[in-house]
Design an enzyme around this catalytic site. Sequence first.
Site, PDB file in Angstrom:
ATOM      1  N   ALA A   1      -2.577   3.488  -0.392  1.00 31.96           N
ATOM      2  CA  ALA A   1      -1.332   3.268  -1.121  1.00 31.96           C
ATOM      3  C   ALA A   1      -1.246   1.841  -1.660  1.00 31.96           C
ATOM      4  CB  ALA A   1      -0.141   3.569  -0.216  1.00 31.96           C
TER       5      ALA A   1
ATOM      6  N   THR B 166       1.610   8.493   4.072  1.00 27.94           N
ATOM      7  CA  THR B 166       0.629   8.035   3.093  1.00 27.94           C
ATOM      8  C   THR B 166      -0.292   7.033   3.753  1.00 27.94           C
ATOM      9  OG1 THR B 166       2.059   6.262   2.319  1.00 27.94           O
ATOM     10  CG2 THR B 166       2.191   8.334   1.142  1.00 27.94           C
ATOM     11  N   CYS B 167      -1.562   7.117   3.450  1.00 26.52           N
ATOM     12  CA  CYS B 167      -2.540   6.161   3.977  1.00 26.52           C
ATOM     13  C   CYS B 167      -2.191   4.779   3.439  1.00 26.52           C
ATOM     14  CB  CYS B 167      -3.940   6.573   3.553  1.00 26.52           C
ATOM     15  SG  CYS B 167      -5.202   5.372   4.032  1.00 26.52           S
ATOM     16  N   ILE B 168      -1.975   3.845   4.347  1.00 25.11           N
ATOM     17  CA  ILE B 168      -1.513   2.516   3.941  1.00 25.11           C
ATOM     18  C   ILE B 168      -2.519   1.803   3.048  1.00 25.11           C
ATOM     19  CG2 ILE B 168      -2.297   1.399   6.071  1.00 25.11           C
ATOM     20  CD1 ILE B 168       0.271  -0.381   5.810  1.00 25.11           C
TER      21      ILE B 168
END
Length: 132
Positions: A86, A81-83
């Site tokens: 997220a 997941t894209c930090i």
Amino acid sequence: MNQQKTFSLFISPSAWSSQAHSSALNFAQSALKANHSIYRVFFYSDATLCANNSTVAPQDELNIPLEWVRLAKEHKIDLVTCISAAIKRGILDETEQNRYAAETHNLSEEFSLSGLGQLVDAIIHSDRVISF
């Protein structure tokens, strides 16, 4: 002659706002049945909500996050997941919980938080990246 391909998937809409996740899951399952491989699934924007371990799907609906976890476990697929996407949506791992002094962390253990570099890595290591 059918040559084996390596795919990565890029998903951006929420699992509950479109058919993108169902289509992506169907694509991944079909590709795997045809002896292709899935290198990574990269969740961006509202798709990062799939990584929230507090999500509960209605009983009469497909539990999309659980389906991603099952597929990843069975075929050893990297779920990233894209930090930044997220965190904006309140999804934190233990490191980010401590960094932001949040009360809890809620990233499902099968997912990892990482930057767009992991998407670039997926592009490099895949024959095709399919966007949903």
